[in-house]
Design a protein around this motif. Sequence first.
Motif, PDB file in Angstrom:
ATOM      1  N   VAL A   1       0.847  -1.186   0.000  1.00  0.00           N
ATOM      2  CA  VAL A   1       0.000   0.000   0.000  1.00  0.00           C
ATOM      3  C   VAL A   1       0.885   1.240   0.000  1.00  0.00           C
ATOM      4  O   VAL A   1       2.089   1.159   0.262  1.00  0.00           O
ATOM      5  CB  VAL A   1      -0.950   0.045   1.221  1.00  0.00           C
ATOM      6  N   GLY A   2       0.280   2.395  -0.298  1.00  0.00           N
ATOM      7  CA  GLY A   2       1.035   3.639  -0.343  1.00  0.00           C
ATOM      8  C   GLY A   2       0.343   4.753   0.420  1.00  0.00           C
ATOM      9  O   GLY A   2      -0.859   4.685   0.691  1.00  0.00           O
ATOM     10  N   THR A   3       1.106   5.777   0.727  1.00  0.00           N
ATOM     11  CA  THR A   3       0.598   6.888   1.539  1.00  0.00           C
ATOM     12  C   THR A   3       0.154   8.081   0.708  1.00  0.00           C
ATOM     13  O   THR A   3       0.024   9.183   1.233  1.00  0.00           O
ATOM     14  CB  THR A   3       1.672   7.353   2.541  1.00  0.00           C
ATOM     15  N   CYS A   4      -0.086   7.868  -0.583  1.00  0.00           N
ATOM     16  CA  CYS A   4      -0.517   8.969  -1.465  1.00  0.00           C
ATOM     17  C   CYS A   4       0.524  10.086  -1.517  1.00  0.00           C
ATOM     18  O   CYS A   4       0.190  11.265  -1.673  1.00  0.00           O
ATOM     19  CB  CYS A   4      -1.869   9.526  -1.030  1.00  0.00           C
ATOM     20  N   GLY A   5       1.797   9.725  -1.356  1.00  0.00           N
ATOM     21  CA  GLY A   5       2.867  10.698  -1.478  1.00  0.00           C
ATOM     22  C   GLY A   5       3.025  11.625  -0.299  1.00  0.00           C
ATOM     23  O   GLY A   5       3.762  12.611  -0.378  1.00  0.00           O
ATOM     24  N   THR A   6       2.335  11.350   0.802  1.00  0.00           N
ATOM     25  CA  THR A   6       2.429  12.203   1.978  1.00  0.00           C
ATOM     26  C   THR A   6       3.010  11.415   3.148  1.00  0.00           C
ATOM     27  O   THR A   6       3.180  10.200   3.079  1.00  0.00           O
ATOM     28  CB  THR A   6       1.040  12.739   2.365  1.00  0.00           C
ATOM     29  N   ALA A   7       3.297  12.104   4.234  1.00  0.00           N
ATOM     30  CA  ALA A   7       3.822  11.450   5.422  1.00  0.00           C
ATOM     31  C   ALA A   7       2.759  10.531   6.029  1.00  0.00           C
ATOM     32  O   ALA A   7       1.558  10.821   5.982  1.00  0.00           O
ATOM     33  CB  ALA A   7       4.252  12.489   6.450  1.00  0.00           C
ATOM     34  N   LEU A   8       3.200   9.423   6.579  1.00  0.00           N
ATOM     35  CA  LEU A   8       2.293   8.490   7.244  1.00  0.00           C
ATOM     36  C   LEU A   8       1.601   9.186   8.416  1.00  0.00           C
ATOM     37  O   LEU A   8       2.215   9.967   9.143  1.00  0.00           O
ATOM     38  CB  LEU A   8       3.070   7.275   7.747  1.00  0.00           C
ATOM     39  N   THR A   9       0.314   8.891   8.605  1.00  0.00           N
ATOM     40  CA  THR A   9      -0.468   9.549   9.654  1.00  0.00           C
ATOM     41  C   THR A   9      -0.955   8.540  10.690  1.00  0.00           C
ATOM     42  O   THR A   9      -1.035   7.342  10.411  1.00  0.00           O
ATOM     43  CB  THR A   9      -1.698  10.254   9.051  1.00  0.00           C
ATOM     44  N   PRO A  10      -1.311   9.014  11.883  1.00  0.00           N
ATOM     45  CA  PRO A  10      -1.897   8.108  12.886  1.00  0.00           C
ATOM     46  C   PRO A  10      -3.173   7.436  12.386  1.00  0.00           C
ATOM     47  O   PRO A  10      -3.427   6.268  12.704  1.00  0.00           O
ATOM     48  CB  PRO A  10      -2.191   9.050  14.065  1.00  0.00           C
ATOM     49  N   GLU A  11      -3.969   8.160  11.597  1.00  0.00           N
ATOM     50  CA  GLU A  11      -5.213   7.588  11.069  1.00  0.00           C
ATOM     51  C   GLU A  11      -4.914   6.442  10.108  1.00  0.00           C
ATOM     52  O   GLU A  11      -5.625   5.430  10.097  1.00  0.00           O
ATOM     53  CB  GLU A  11      -6.024   8.674  10.360  1.00  0.00           C
ATOM     54  N   GLN A  12      -3.866   6.578   9.290  1.00  0.00           N
ATOM     55  CA  GLN A  12      -3.493   5.492   8.389  1.00  0.00           C
ATOM     56  C   GLN A  12      -2.967   4.288   9.167  1.00  0.00           C
ATOM     57  O   GLN A  12      -3.219   3.141   8.796  1.00  0.00           O
ATOM     58  CB  GLN A  12      -2.437   5.989   7.395  1.00  0.00           C
TER      59      GLN A  12
END
Length: 370
Positions: free
Chosen positions: A287-298
């Motif tokens: 999976v990927g983070t959509c080019g953004t920093a990983l978040t607590p929600e993810q």
Amino acid sequence: MISPGTIERIRELPVYDIISRYIDLKRAGANYTALSPFTSEKTPSFYVVPAKNIFKCFSTGKGGDAIRFVMELNNMDFVSAIVDIAGKVGERVEYEETEKATEQQTEREQLYKIMLAASRRYNEQLNALHNTHPAALELANRQFTNDTVAQWQIGWAPGDVSGGYTPDAWKFLTSILHEKALIGPALKIGLVTEKDKVVYDTFRNRIMFPIHNHLGRVVGFGGRALTPDKYNPKYMNSPESVLFDKKRVLFGLHYAQQAIRTVKWAGLVEGYTDVISFHQAGHENTVGTCGTALTPEQCALLKKYTNKVVLFPDPDAAGEASALRSIDLLTQHGFETAIVPMPKTDDGKKIDPDELIRAFANVKHEPETV
């Protein structure tokens, strides 16, 4: 009436997570099976299909989503089933006035339909391009097959202004939305933009990657520019909307969730093409983070499927720093983590995850657990 937000959160729960709280399920390949809870039988005819987020009972013909299952199992109405499921999964039930809730739910469904229609139109436009078009050449260079393009609904948003701006140059979607009186809803989800009372397409001259939630519904887009510059970023995401909250979305999870459950770990990358390349090569637990920093929600979303994550960072300083921050965050959320440093070519250049996986695309392998 139960709020649309509560209903949406229940609908977004994996069907296996809900049904397994009511009956015992056994794995059968990519699916799960059980004796039908609706009739007496000796041979299992009841199936849960995670990829489609549905159940099907072949002995009775019953089928549908997890809410329908609870309604059929307990002879409940829709509202009672929502309350029952919420109690089992620990979800808080919120209520709103009937008229307002109905309007919001109807609006949300309309927005989903517009997103899906846009995705199909972008994909049709890509398929209509000549194989010498720069967008077609870019995808060919990444070795994406026709099946992969179709599976991920990759598309093309036109808008060439090389000969100078014309009023119709940026209205690939806008013109159709005008015809169908859908400009207002399209503005809400960022498909079109309004400036100085002029409405035009938000995405232009970009390869389009539909972003799905984990149920497979299109909630936004990531657009890649072929010739980025300081005024035209390489990647651009849809703006935040009632459908798209990027901190709560993991790109590719709608395809990856079953593989993650099977191998018991998830691969985490940053870019859209990284995810797609990994899947095409058989690593469907990526999976990927959509080019953004990983978040607590993810992290919370990913925790529903596994507690082990392997990171494949981009090879630049920013990618490596992001990976270190992700490890800290994952550890805080109780994940076991590992990182795969990107190797270097003979001339000392580091390669990115997409290049790495393509280099080994023809190497036969079996998925391993960690």
